[in-house]
Design an enzyme around this catalytic site. Structure first.
Site, PDB file in Angstrom:
ATOM      1  N   ARG A 171      -4.351  -0.643   0.784  1.00 39.91           N
ATOM      2  CA  ARG A 171      -2.949  -1.085   0.899  1.00 39.91           C
ATOM      3  C   ARG A 171      -2.076  -0.100   0.128  1.00 39.91           C
ATOM      4  O   ARG A 171      -2.237   0.064  -1.078  1.00 39.91           O
ATOM      5  CB  ARG A 171      -2.794  -2.503   0.330  1.00 39.91           C
ATOM      6  CG  ARG A 171      -1.365  -2.968   0.346  1.00 39.91           C
ATOM      7  CD  ARG A 171      -1.141  -4.361  -0.244  1.00 39.91           C
ATOM      8  NE  ARG A 171       0.278  -4.595  -0.271  1.00 39.91           N
ATOM      9  CZ  ARG A 171       0.954  -5.138  -1.271  1.00 39.91           C
ATOM     10  NH1 ARG A 171       0.324  -5.600  -2.327  1.00 39.91           N
ATOM     11  NH2 ARG A 171       2.260  -5.266  -1.219  1.00 39.91           N
TER      12      ARG A 171
ATOM     13  N   GLN B 113       6.747  -9.043  -2.764  1.00 41.51           N
ATOM     14  CA  GLN B 113       7.308  -9.913  -3.797  1.00 41.51           C
ATOM     15  C   GLN B 113       8.834 -10.028  -3.807  1.00 41.51           C
ATOM     16  O   GLN B 113       9.501  -9.510  -4.721  1.00 41.51           O
ATOM     17  CB  GLN B 113       6.803  -9.465  -5.171  1.00 41.51           C
ATOM     18  CG  GLN B 113       5.306  -9.586  -5.279  1.00 41.51           C
ATOM     19  CD  GLN B 113       4.763  -9.388  -6.697  1.00 41.51           C
ATOM     20  OE1 GLN B 113       3.568  -9.413  -6.879  1.00 41.51           O
ATOM     21  NE2 GLN B 113       5.596  -9.224  -7.694  1.00 41.51           N
TER      22      GLN B 113
ATOM     23  N   SER C  70      10.400 -10.597  -7.206  1.00 44.84           N
ATOM     24  CA  SER C  70      10.615  -9.467  -8.115  1.00 44.84           C
ATOM     25  C   SER C  70      11.825  -8.663  -7.657  1.00 44.84           C
ATOM     26  O   SER C  70      12.654  -8.244  -8.487  1.00 44.84           O
ATOM     27  CB  SER C  70       9.401  -8.539  -8.143  1.00 44.84           C
ATOM     28  OG  SER C  70       8.240  -9.265  -8.401  1.00 44.84           O
TER      29      SER C  70
ATOM     30  N   ASN D  53      -0.159 -12.378  -3.907  1.00 42.86           N
ATOM     31  CA  ASN D  53      -0.347 -11.561  -5.110  1.00 42.86           C
ATOM     32  C   ASN D  53      -0.514 -12.540  -6.260  1.00 42.86           C
ATOM     33  O   ASN D  53       0.413 -13.261  -6.614  1.00 42.86           O
ATOM     34  CB  ASN D  53       0.872 -10.678  -5.376  1.00 42.86           C
ATOM     35  CG  ASN D  53       1.036  -9.595  -4.324  1.00 42.86           C
ATOM     36  OD1 ASN D  53       0.218  -9.472  -3.405  1.00 42.86           O
ATOM     37  ND2 ASN D  53       2.073  -8.805  -4.446  1.00 42.86           N
TER      38      ASN D  53
ATOM     39  N   TYR E 247      -1.914 -13.125 -10.255  1.00 43.15           N
ATOM     40  CA  TYR E 247      -2.358 -12.469 -11.487  1.00 43.15           C
ATOM     41  C   TYR E 247      -2.710 -13.445 -12.595  1.00 43.15           C
ATOM     42  O   TYR E 247      -3.632 -13.223 -13.356  1.00 43.15           O
ATOM     43  CB  TYR E 247      -1.265 -11.524 -12.015  1.00 43.15           C
ATOM     44  CG  TYR E 247      -1.159 -10.233 -11.248  1.00 43.15           C
ATOM     45  CD1 TYR E 247      -1.813  -9.089 -11.682  1.00 43.15           C
ATOM     46  CD2 TYR E 247      -0.406 -10.151 -10.073  1.00 43.15           C
ATOM     47  CE1 TYR E 247      -1.732  -7.894 -10.987  1.00 43.15           C
ATOM     48  CE2 TYR E 247      -0.310  -8.959  -9.369  1.00 43.15           C
ATOM     49  CZ  TYR E 247      -0.980  -7.834  -9.821  1.00 43.15           C
ATOM     50  OH  TYR E 247      -0.893  -6.658  -9.118  1.00 43.15           O
TER      51      TYR E 247
ATOM     52  N   GLU F  98      -2.882  -8.581  -3.811  1.00 45.71           N
ATOM     53  CA  GLU F  98      -2.911  -7.994  -5.156  1.00 45.71           C
ATOM     54  C   GLU F  98      -3.537  -8.972  -6.128  1.00 45.71           C
ATOM     55  O   GLU F  98      -3.281 -10.184  -6.057  1.00 45.71           O
ATOM     56  CB  GLU F  98      -1.494  -7.697  -5.676  1.00 45.71           C
ATOM     57  CG  GLU F  98      -0.926  -6.376  -5.288  1.00 45.71           C
ATOM     58  CD  GLU F  98       0.445  -6.138  -5.906  1.00 45.71           C
ATOM     59  OE1 GLU F  98       0.620  -6.400  -7.105  1.00 45.71           O
ATOM     60  OE2 GLU F  98       1.331  -5.693  -5.161  1.00 45.71           O
TER      61      GLU F  98
HETATM   62  C1  BGC Z   1       3.568  -5.538  -8.314  1.00 48.40           C
HETATM   63  C2  BGC Z   1       3.008  -4.182  -8.705  1.00 48.40           C
HETATM   64  C3  BGC Z   1       2.754  -4.151 -10.208  1.00 48.40           C
HETATM   65  C4  BGC Z   1       1.756  -5.238 -10.539  1.00 48.40           C
HETATM   66  C5  BGC Z   1       1.368  -5.305 -12.007  1.00 48.40           C
HETATM   67  C6  BGC Z   1       2.779  -6.671  -8.918  1.00 48.40           C
HETATM   68  O1  BGC Z   1       3.544  -7.794  -9.025  1.00 48.40           O
HETATM   69  O2  BGC Z   1       3.601  -5.663  -6.923  1.00 48.40           O
HETATM   70  O3  BGC Z   1       3.921  -3.201  -8.316  1.00 48.40           O
HETATM   71  O4  BGC Z   1       2.317  -2.921 -10.638  1.00 48.40           O
HETATM   72  O5  BGC Z   1       2.332  -6.471 -10.219  1.00 48.40           O
HETATM   73  O6  BGC Z   1       2.460  -5.661 -12.784  1.00 48.40           O
END
Ligand code: BGC
Length: 510
Positions: A97, A187, A190, A329, A331, A397
């Site tokens: 990607r 996103q 963001s 995405n 995290y 992501e």
């Molecule tokens: C974003 C990336 C970023 C990653 C880590 C994601 O939300 O798409 O561009 O590097 O987070 O912060």
């Protein structure tokens, strides 16, 4: 009470991996890695590329970058893309990607001038991927708007919907016959909440509660227009799939107090529902509770109308169902509490009215906002199944930040724990087709510069060639792709990585 009991059961169930069953990723489950144009390409003004909002923002405010390193050169993937593909071959991934830089192919932002050198670059990258059976997954927009379009208001201007559609048309025309997976936007929260509401993300408009909402409406409509364009003009010919990547972190109430449980529900509507409802809910439109809340606050503040712009019935129709898959995405996870102090208003934070925190015993990364909570991925997946009727999901992501160094055991641990959570989510009915690790290599982490490293490969930014070296996590990920199971105690004999021979790629329906 109920929520907390549920949280504790799930946390111990997932963190403890109390059962011994070995779970396996299906053979057609796709594994990949991701990057984005500004973060890796460099060559910011080479071969007639136009200026974008991140070029401008970091050139004008170098002091905001943690270690002073902007994206002017980055990993220099513009010149090193063959090495990037070699790394993908070493990992043995199914897909890569990456994003296209709008201003590299349309230096004026508009379709009047197509930069053939920019087209050539992406053509060569895509051809190199296809040559080795690696499927390109292309993001049209990953934060880097042409500066000239920002000067005209950027995503706060309703005409941005047409500008994006024109850009998308050129990209589909040029690369549609080679690319099967498309992501329109990365996103929207963001882009809008950070970039138009806040000041630490380009274009740093800083008009929260107003500009962020205008942007959200336009970005979502631009996505939908590009989706419909593909459906009507290219789908039959090229048979590709088009989705959108949303930031889908999880949120749980900090305790069982009714006010915090209710605040958590509201927070989810603002952080997930605002973006998912218009596309995936049966009724379409922004969530009713979000509309009600912003209207009420706006009137109290003396506005004549809601600061959240309305979607007309045609717009609701355009957006509803406008995605073949949900790009998730994910995290981390946050705990939510009703805000005790008054927040500056108007602002989206004041509209939501919560405080976020993370328990101190969750493992920390190199980024202040990122702690490890694998159960959150599981709960997020079940939540979207319940609310949005089992959408097809592609994890576009997920990642972890460290400092420099090849022995990134905290990334390996995080990866394994989240894979276990993902396998459970799949077992419990989540339709996840693939996983994409952020990131292939260290890159420019926006205003964190290169002080936070997200790469499976380490990049030596001091070297002229921007040398890349596999980290321990790259070896573990490669092994996982081969074996399809999570091996908690597998360690490589040495840090050498060699190219994996891949079979011809079989497309998965999204
Ligand atoms: C974003 C990336 C970023 C990653 C880590 C994601 O939300 O798409 O561009 O590097 O987070 O912060």
């Amino acid at each position: 009470m109920y929520t907390v009991i549920l949280v504790l059961i799930t946390v111990s169930g997932i963190h403890g991996w109390s059962d011994t069953k070995v779970r396996r990723f299906r053979d057609d489950f796709l594994f990949g890695v991701a990057t984005s144009a500004y973060q890796v390409e460099g060559a910011w003004d080479v071969d007639d590329k136009g200026e974008n909002i991140w070029d401008r923002f970091l050139h004008e405010h170098p002091g905001v970058i943690a270690d002073g390193r902007n994206g002017d050169v980055a990993c220099d993937s513009y010149h090193n893309y063959q090495r990037d593909v070699e790394m993908l071959r070493e990992l043995g991934v199914d897909h890569y990607r990456f994003s296209i830089s709008w201003s590299r192919i349309l230096p004026t932002g508009f379709s009047n001038e197509i930069n053939e050198k920019g087209i050539e670059y992406y053509d060569s990258l895509i051809d190199e991927l296809i040559k080795y059976n690696i499927e390109p997954m292309v993001t049209l927009f990953h934060f880097d708007l042409p500066q000239i379009l920002q000067d005209l208001g950027g995503w706060a201007n309703p005409l941005s919907v047409e500008w994006f559609e024109d850009y998308a048309k050129i990209v589909f025309e040029k690369f549609g016959h080679k690319v099967k997976y498309w992501i329109t936007m990365n996103q929207p929260n963001s882009i809008c909440v950070d970039g138009y509401g806040g000041i630490e993300f380009a274009p740093a408009v800083g008009f929260s509660g107003v500009a962020d909402y205008l942007c959200i409406k336009n970005v979502l409509l631009a996505h939908a227009k590009a989706y419909r364009l593909y459906q009507t003009e290219y789908k039959t010919k090229y048979k590709g799939s088009v989705g959108i990547s949303l930031s889908l972190n999880w949120a749980d109430s900090v305790d069982n107090k009714t006010e915090n449980v209710e605040s958590t529900d509201l927070f989810r509507e603002f952080s997930i529902g605002l973006y998912m409802n218009p596309i995936w809910s049966k009724e379409g439109d922004f969530p009713a509770v979000v509309k009600k809340r912003v209207l009420q606050k706006s009137i109290e503040q003396g506005y004549r109308k809601s600061r959240l712009p309305e979607l007309s019935s045609e717009e609701i129709k355009l957006l509803k169902g406008s995605a073949d898959f949900l790009g998730a995405n994910h995290y981390t996870t946050y705990f939510v509490k009703k805000a005790e102090k008054r927040l500056p208003s108007p602002s989206i934070d004041d509209d939501i009215g919560v405080e976020l925190s993370q328990p101190s015993d969750w493992k920390t990364s190199q980024s202040s906002w990122l702690r490890s909570a694998p159960y959150g991925l599981y709960k997020m997946s079940l939540h979207i199944n319940k609310v949005y009727d089992y959408p097809a999901v592609f994890i576009t992501e997920h990642g972890w930040s460290t400092t420099k160094g090849l022995k990134d055991s905290s990334r390996v641990k995080n990866l394994r724990n989240y894979f276990n959570a993902l396998l459970l989510a799949i077992e419990d009915g989540t339709d996840v087709k693939g996983y994409t690790a952020w990131s292939l290599m260290d890159n420019v982490e926006w205003i964190a510069g290169t002080s936070e490293r997200f790469g499976l490969y380490e990049v030596n930014f001091e070297s002229k060639e921007k040398t890349r070296k596999a980290r321990l996590s790259a070896l573990v990920y490669k092994r996982l792709i081969e074996q399809r199971i999570v091996e908690e105690d597998w360690k490589p004999d040495n840090m050498n990585i060699s190219i994996t021979k891949r079979k011809k790629y079989a497309k998965v329906e999204l």
